[in-house]
Design an enzyme around this catalytic site. Structure first.
Site, short mmCIF file in Angstrom:
data_model
loop_
_atom_site.label_atom_id
_atom_site.label_comp_id
_atom_site.label_asym_id
_atom_site.label_seq_id
_atom_site.Cartn_x
_atom_site.Cartn_y
_atom_site.Cartn_z
N ASP A 70 0.85 -1.20 0.00
CA ASP A 70 0.00 0.00 0.00
C ASP A 70 0.89 1.25 0.00
O ASP A 70 1.91 1.31 0.69
CB ASP A 70 -0.90 -0.02 1.25
CG ASP A 70 -2.05 0.97 1.15
OD1 ASP A 70 -3.20 0.53 1.10
OD2 ASP A 70 -1.78 2.20 1.13
N GLN A 113 -14.28 2.46 1.74
CA GLN A 113 -13.62 2.11 0.47
C GLN A 113 -13.39 3.38 -0.35
O GLN A 113 -14.33 4.14 -0.60
CB GLN A 113 -14.48 1.13 -0.32
CG GLN A 113 -13.82 0.66 -1.61
CD GLN A 113 -14.63 -0.39 -2.36
OE1 GLN A 113 -15.76 -0.72 -1.98
NE2 GLN A 113 -14.06 -0.89 -3.45
N ASN A 127 -12.73 -3.26 2.95
CA ASN A 127 -13.60 -2.09 3.03
C ASN A 127 -14.56 -2.14 1.84
O ASN A 127 -14.12 -2.33 0.70
CB ASN A 127 -12.77 -0.81 3.00
CG ASN A 127 -11.89 -0.66 4.23
OD1 ASN A 127 -12.23 -1.16 5.29
ND2 ASN A 127 -10.76 0.01 4.08
N HIS A 180 -10.34 -5.02 -3.14
CA HIS A 180 -9.02 -5.30 -2.59
C HIS A 180 -9.13 -5.77 -1.15
O HIS A 180 -10.00 -5.32 -0.40
CB HIS A 180 -8.10 -4.08 -2.67
CG HIS A 180 -8.70 -2.81 -2.16
ND1 HIS A 180 -9.61 -2.07 -2.88
CD2 HIS A 180 -8.55 -2.15 -0.99
CE1 HIS A 180 -9.98 -1.01 -2.18
NE2 HIS A 180 -9.35 -1.04 -1.02
P1 DGP Z 1 -9.57 1.63 0.61
O1 DGP Z 1 -9.66 2.87 1.41
O2 DGP Z 1 -10.00 0.38 1.40
O3 DGP Z 1 -10.29 1.73 -0.71
O4 DGP Z 1 -8.03 1.38 0.31
C1 DGP Z 1 -7.38 1.90 -0.80
C2 DGP Z 1 -5.92 1.84 -0.50
O5 DGP Z 1 -5.21 1.97 -1.71
C3 DGP Z 1 -5.39 2.93 0.42
O6 DGP Z 1 -4.88 2.33 1.60
C4 DGP Z 1 -4.28 3.62 -0.35
C5 DGP Z 1 -4.01 2.65 -1.48
N1 DGP Z 1 -3.63 3.25 -2.74
C6 DGP Z 1 -4.32 4.20 -3.42
N2 DGP Z 1 -3.70 4.48 -4.58
C7 DGP Z 1 -2.61 3.68 -4.63
C8 DGP Z 1 -1.58 3.50 -5.61
O7 DGP Z 1 -1.53 4.13 -6.66
N3 DGP Z 1 -0.62 2.58 -5.32
C9 DGP Z 1 -0.63 1.85 -4.16
N4 DGP Z 1 0.36 0.97 -3.97
N5 DGP Z 1 -1.61 1.99 -3.24
C10 DGP Z 1 -2.57 2.90 -3.47
#
Ligand code: DGP
Length: 114
Positions: A29, A94, A87, A100
């Site tokens: 993340d 989310q 989420n 995810h």
């Molecule tokens: P949620 O809030 O459950 O939808 O989680 C989305 C997650 O995705 C959040 O913890 C940050 C992560 N995230 C968002 N954009 C990117 C990205 O471009 N790359 C990576 N590795 N993570 C990302």
């Protein structure tokens, strides 16, 4: 393609990939909430767990969970434990509309979550 996780799955956007399954991908993340924070996604677009209602798609979540458990072991989290979170929708927190599983570990988790 305007889905960021579809672009990561396609290799169009770089990510710190930790494991690959046949239909799933695990990567770190960008905004970690624990010492280890990995996201496990299906390669094909599914907007959320709420879209896994039919029998054909339901096994997707099983594959994500299986890969998450495998990654947890690979990253040394199995003995101390970890948390798997999905989420779902606005109230679920989310923010990326591509299904995810969060794998969080390396610290004591609290309950109830925020
Ligand atoms: P949620 O809030 O459950 O939808 O989680 C989305 C997650 O995705 C959040 O913890 C940050 C992560 N995230 C968002 N954009 C990117 C990205 O471009 N790359 C990576 N590795 N993570 C990302």
């Amino acid at each position: 393609m305007d889905c960021i996780f579809c672009r990561i799955a396609a290799g169009e956007i770089p990510a710190d990939v930790v494991a690959r399954g046949e239909g799933a991908l695990a990567f770190r993340d960008l905004n970690p909430q624990a010492p280890t924070h990995v996201l496990v996604i299906p390669r094909h677009h599914v907007p959320s767990a709420g879209h896994l209602t039919d029998a054909e798609r339901a096994p997707v979540l099983g594959e994500l969970m299986r890969l998450a458990v495998e990654v947890a072991a690979q990253l040394g989290l199995a003995d101390q434990g970890y948390r798997l979170v999905v989420n779902t929708g606005a109230n679920g927190g989310q923010t990326v509309d591509h299904l995810h599983v969060h794998l969080l570990g390396g610290r004591q988790m609290r309950w109830p979550p925020g």
